[in-house]
Design a protein around this motif. Structure first.
Motif, short mmCIF file in Angstrom:
data_model
loop_
_atom_site.label_atom_id
_atom_site.label_comp_id
_atom_site.label_asym_id
_atom_site.label_seq_id
_atom_site.Cartn_x
_atom_site.Cartn_y
_atom_site.Cartn_z
N LYS A 178 0.99 -1.20 0.08
CA LYS A 178 -0.03 -0.11 0.13
C LYS A 178 0.86 1.29 -0.05
O LYS A 178 1.86 1.26 0.67
N SER A 229 4.55 5.41 11.48
CA SER A 229 4.77 3.77 11.36
C SER A 229 5.32 2.94 12.73
O SER A 229 6.02 3.72 13.36
N ALA A 288 -7.00 6.75 9.41
CA ALA A 288 -6.79 5.44 8.87
C ALA A 288 -5.67 4.66 9.36
O ALA A 288 -4.90 5.21 9.89
N THR A 316 -3.32 0.83 8.66
CA THR A 316 -3.03 -0.24 7.77
C THR A 316 -2.21 -1.25 8.44
O THR A 316 -1.29 -0.77 9.09
N TYR A 345 -0.35 -4.81 8.25
CA TYR A 345 0.18 -6.35 7.84
C TYR A 345 0.80 -7.06 8.86
O TYR A 345 1.58 -6.69 9.55
#
Length: 307
Positions: free
Chosen positions: A146, A156, A275, A277, A279
Motif C-alpha cells: 500500500k 509507522s 486510517a 493499515t 500487515y
C-alpha cells in the motif's frame, strides 16, 4: 562412478522441474552428488523459479519506506523463517518498498518491472527476485503493498519484521506512534464499530445465535426452562456489541493506559486518526506443516547454497 538410480532422478526432477533426461545427465556429470547436480542444472537451464513458484510462501517480512513524504508498506513472502534473516532477501524487500514509494506502480507486475538500481537502469526487481530464488533455493514473492500519498501525516511501527502498521493522522506525532504500537498489539479490524465489515458482524451474530441454541438444547435435555425469544435476542445483540467494541480501534482500551479508550487518548492529545493499515506476515495463508527434521535439513541445505 556412482550408480544413478531412478529415485535420484525423480528427486532431482522434483527439486528443479527439469526434464528427466537433463536430470539424469546432470547427476551423471556430478557423479551422483545431488547438490552439485542442482548447480549444474541451474547453469544449464537457468533459474529454478519455475518450480519454486508453486510452493507456499507463508513466512517473510513486512517493511516500510518513505521517499519525499510518500510512504509504502510491503509484505514479501518466502517459504521458511530461515530466509528472513538473509541479507540479500532483506535488501530485496527494502529496495522494493522504496521503489513503491518512488514509482507508484499500479500492481505487482508493474512493481517487478521497476529497475532495481536507484539510477533507474540495469536489472529489474523481478530479475533480482528470480536470481535470488536460484541462489537460495526457495520461492519468494511480493504479496501486497500500500502506498500512502494523500498528504496526511504518517506514523509507522514495525514489530520486528513480522508486523507493520502505518497510521494516517493529523495532530500529535507521539500519540500517533503510540496508536501504531497499539494496533500492532491489539490488531483491530476497523476504526470504529460502524466500520467493522458486515461479513464479520454477520459471522459473530451467527456464532452468538448458535451458542444460544446450544444452551437451549442443554436446558431442555436437563428438563429446565429455556430462555424466551426476547431474552435470547438481547443476548445475541449483546454479544455482537461486545465484539464490535473489542475489534474497533477507537473503542479498545489503550494499551499504555487501559483506564481510557484509544478514542479518549486521542481526544486528550488533540489527534485525529484517519486510517490505519496493518500487515501481519502470512496472515490468511495456509502454511504447510512439514516434518521438523526435514525442515531443519532443508534450512541447512539452503544455508550451504547461499554461502
Amino acid at each position: 562412478m556412482a550408480a544413478i538410480t531412478a529415485s535420484m532422478v525423480a528427486e532431482l526432477r522434483g527439486k528443479t522441474d527439469a526434464p528427466m533426461m537433463e536430470c539424469k545427465r546432470a547427476l551423471t556429470e556430478a557423479e551422483g552428488d545431488m547438490a552439485n547436480a542442482e548447480e549444474i542444472l541451474r547453469v544449464r537451464l537457468g533459474s529454478k523459479a519455475g518450480k519454486a513458484s508453486s510452493r507456499v510462501t507463508a513466512e517473510g517480512v513486512v517493511t516500510y519506506a518513505v521517499e519525499e513524504g510518500v510512504g509504502a508498506l510491503l509484505e514479501v513472502n518466502c517459504e521458511t523463517d530461515f530466509v528472513t534473516k538473509n541479507d540479500s532477501f532483506l535488501a530485496l524487500a527494502n529496495a522494493a518498498a522504496s521503489l513503491i514509494a518512488k514509482n507508484n506502480p499500479a500492481d505487482m507486475a508493474a512493481l517487478g518491472a521497476c529497475a532495481y538500481a536507484q539510477e533507474g537502469f540495469g536489472p529489474t526487481l523481478e530479475d533480482v527476485r528470480k536470481g535470488l530464488i536460484g541462489k537460495i533455493g526457495e520461492n519468494m514473492s511480493f504479496r501486497r503493498f500500500k502506498r500512502f500519498a494523500n498528504g496526511s501525516k504518517l506514523a509507522s511501527y514495525l514489530h520486528g519484521t513480522r508486523i507493520g502498521v502505518v497510521i494516517e493522522f493529523d495532530g500529535d506525532e507521539v500519540a500517533a506512534k503510540d496508536v501504531a504500537m497499539h494496533v500492532a498489539a491489539m490488531k483491530p479490524v476497523a476504526l470504529s464499530s460502524d466500520d467493522v465489515p458486515a461479513d464479520l458482524v454477520a459471522r459473530e451474530r451467527s456464532v452468538a445465535a448458535a451458542k444460544a441454541a446450544e444452551d437451549a438444547a442443554v436446558a431442555t435435555a436437563a428438563g429446565k426452562p429455556v430462555q424466551s425469544a426476547e431474552i435470547v435476542a438481547k443476548r445475541i445483540e449483546g454479544g455482537v456489541q461486545k465484539y464490535l467494541k473489542e475489534v474497533s480501534l477507537f473503542n479498545q482500551p489503550f494499551v499504555k493506559n487501559d483506564k481510557q479508550t484509544v478514542e479518549q487518548m486521542l481526544k486528550a492529545s488533540g489527534t485525529m486518526v484517519k486510517a490505519f493499515t496493518l500487515y501481519v506476515v502470512g496472515e490468511g495463508i495456509e502454511k504447510k506443516v512439514d516434518d521438523f527434521a526435514a525442515e531443519v535439513a532443508a534450512q541447512v541445505a539452503a544455508s550451504q547454497r547461499a554461502a
